[in-house]
Structures are given as structure tokens and as C-alpha cells.
Design a protein around this motif. Structure first.
Motif, short mmCIF file in Angstrom:
data_model
loop_
_atom_site.label_atom_id
_atom_site.label_comp_id
_atom_site.label_asym_id
_atom_site.label_seq_id
_atom_site.Cartn_x
_atom_site.Cartn_y
_atom_site.Cartn_z
N LEU A 226 -6.17 6.39 15.65
CA LEU A 226 -7.32 6.67 15.11
C LEU A 226 -7.04 7.60 13.90
CD1 LEU A 226 -9.54 7.45 18.43
CD2 LEU A 226 -9.72 5.64 16.96
N ARG A 278 -12.89 0.02 18.33
CA ARG A 278 -12.45 -0.38 17.19
C ARG A 278 -11.28 -1.55 17.33
NH1 ARG A 278 -11.77 4.61 12.91
NH2 ARG A 278 -13.45 5.41 13.01
N ASP A 281 -13.30 -4.34 17.45
CA ASP A 281 -13.94 -4.85 16.23
C ASP A 281 -13.15 -5.63 15.64
OD1 ASP A 281 -16.11 -3.77 17.02
OD2 ASP A 281 -15.97 -1.78 15.85
N HIS A 282 -11.65 -5.37 15.49
CA HIS A 282 -10.60 -6.03 14.70
C HIS A 282 -10.09 -7.40 15.11
CE1 HIS A 282 -10.37 -1.83 13.08
NE2 HIS A 282 -10.35 -2.65 11.86
#
Length: 307
Positions: A226, A278, A281-282
Motif C-alpha cells: 500500500l 485494491r 480493482d486491478h
């Protein structure tokens, strides 16, 4: 203001940065940067590297520390999407008496005086602005100011570095410019020991309790990839300590979490959940046909959707 006259045009120079910094930990990026700036033969030229890393990880500090080690004045130029070619070189300014004076940018001042120029967040500039610097960052080491009508040759001691962020708000730099900004020097996240030393250096008045909380939090974020950085940690520590000062009966951990939420957002309170979101999301979008056929396979019914 100091000035230099070129072809009867008087250029007023920018001031170098007055503050000093200390580079703590990670010696390899510093060694690589200093190596780039070496000139090892009379026919050799210094390199202009890109310093790459997440926002707030210390890219500008690294370049400043390297310049300090060489005892050179540092000039920093903040790049944005609105930076124009003339902003990078010479800007005309109308004086009180109606005369036009020409002001050299921090980049050009470094080039003229043999200092170090740091183009901060260089990948926020447009191609048009980068094009004006092509000659300065190759073997010619010259720049042309259309505003002042002069050609400037860089001092032999001139050095430069470009910091670049790794986020979605940046522009892609054209290849002909990238070929002049080599090599890339990556700054990874610091390990626990270095992070502790950096935070202690920047917030020497912090309590051990807040310091440990912050290091633990940042190290957890780094392990999950992150993008929370030293700068985020410093801001969170500062705010936590100020909240603690204003209410000395409050629980320190609660204040730290409150500071995190206000500075990094509520999502930063649950790192595991944020990392998972995340990651999802990718992931590339997939249809049912993609599970059974390669995308280029004619039998894949979903590959036909593009035609």
C-alpha cells in the motif's frame, strides 16, 4: 539578485535552496545517483537520472543530500501540467519603470552556475514543455530561450535529476525524452530500522509510544504494497502529538487512529481490507469464454465482441 549577461541580455538568477537535509538508510540509491553525476574522462558527460518511487518516500531528499555531499548549490523546480516551456528557461517580467527584465528559472540558474537542478515530479509536465529541454539533457547541453532570444550553454559542473511519482495522475513521457533521462533509480520502502531512524530524525520530540505505533503501521502497509509513505507517517505523528497536547487525558492509540482517518482517510484504518479491495480493482475483466479459451482464439466467443 545575482545576474549573468549572455549576448547583451541580462538574466536575473533564481536563489538556490537554503535548507539542508540528511539522507538516512538505503545507501544504494545515493551511491547510484552520485555515480550518475561522475565525469570519469574529459570526453565523458554526467547522466541525468530519474528518481522513481511512491509520493513521500524521499526522492527529492535523496537528490538534495547527494548535491550537499558534492557541496553544490541546489535548485528545485516544481513541475505541473501547467508548466510552460518558458517557465523552465527564461520568463520576462515587466518592472515598475516599464522595462522588461528576464528571470532565469531555477533549472537554468543551476545550468548557468554549475549547480544541481532537481525537476520535481517531472512526469506531470506535458511533452511540449519537455521538448524545450531536449538539448539541455543530451550531449549538446544547451537550451534556447525564444523569449530572450539567446542560447544558453550549461556550465561543465551542472548536474540534474528528475523525480517521478508512481501514480495515475502523471503523464507518459515520450521515448525521445526518456532516452535522455537515464538511468532510473528506484527508491523502495525503507525497512523497519531505517524507518524508525527517519521518523525519529524528523520528529525528535515524539514519544516512544507514538513512534512505535507509526513504524508498526507503515511497515504493515509496506508488506501489503500500500502506498503509505514516510511523509504520511510524519504528518500522522505530528497530528497525533498535537491532539495529545490538546487533550492529555485521551487514549494515545485512539488519537493515532483518529489522525490516520483524517489524514489518510477512513479506509486506511483497515489495511488488510484495503489491500484486498485494491487487488480486486486491478484484476482484468473476464467473461465466461475467457475461462476456456485464450483471448486470441477464434473459438473464444467473447473475443468476437471487439469486432
Amino acid at each position: 539578485m545575482e545576474h549573468i549577461t549572455i549576448d547583451n541580455v541580462k538574466l536575473l538568477l533564481s536563489h538556490p535552496v537554503a535548507s539542508t537535509v540528511e539522507w538516512i538508510g538505503q545507501s544504494e540509491p545515493l551511491r547510484q545517483l552520485l555515480a550518475c553525476w561522475l565525469v570519469i574522462d574529459q570526453n565523458d558527460l554526467p547522466l541525468t537520472p530519474r528518481i522513481i518511487g511512491h509520493p513521500g518516500i524521499g526522492k527529492t531528499t535523496l537528490a538534495m543530500a547527494a548535491a550537499q555531499q558534492l557541496q553544490k548549490p541546489v535548485y528545485i523546480m516544481q513541475c505541473t501540467s501547467d508548466t510552460r516551456p518558458e517557465d523552465l528557461l527564461v520568463s520576462p517580467v515587466l518592472s515598475d519603470q516599464g522595462h522588461i527584465s528576464y528571470h532565469a528559472s531555477p533549472l537554468l540558474s543551476a545550468a548557468l552556475t554549475g549547480g544541481v537542478a532537481i525537476l520535481d515530479e517531472g512526469n506531470r509536465m506535458s511533452e511540449k514543455s519537455w521538448a524545450s529541454l531536449a538539448g539541455l539533457f543530451d550531449h549538446r547541453r544547451t537550451a534556447e530561450s525564444l523569449v530572450a532570444g539567446i542560447t544558453i550553454s550549461a556550465h561543465r559542473d551542472f548536474r540534474a535529476a528528475i523525480t517521478m511519482n508512481e501514480d495515475s495522475s502523471t503523464f507518459e513521457i515520450p521515448d525521445y525524452i526518456m532516452s535522455r533521462l537515464q538511468p532510473g533509480i528506484q527508491i523502495p520502502f525503507p525497512n523497519r530500522q531505517d524507518e524508525l531512524r527517519i521518523l525519529s530524525y524528523n520528529i525528535p520530540f515524539s514519544s516512544e509510544e507514538v513512534l512505535e505505533m507509526c513504524v508498526e503501521y507503515l511497515q504493515s502497509a509496506h508488506k501489503l504494497d500500500l502506498p503509505y509513505s514516510i511523509r504520511d507517517g510524519i504528518n500522522t505523528m505530528r497530528y497525533t502529538l498535537k491532539l495529545r497536547q490538546s487533550d492529555q487525558t485521551a487514549d494515545t492509540e485512539s488519537l493515532f487512529r483518529s489522525a490516520l482517518a483524517q489524514i489518510l482517510g477512513e479506509e486506511a484504518l483497515d489495511l488488510e481490507k484495503l489491500a484486498e479491495r485494491r487487488k480486486n480493482d486491478h484484476l482484468p475483466a473476464m467473461n465466461l469464454g475467457d475461462l476456456f479459451f485464450p483471448d486470441e482464439d477464434d473459438l473464444n466467443p467473447d473475443s468476437q465482441e471487439d469486432f
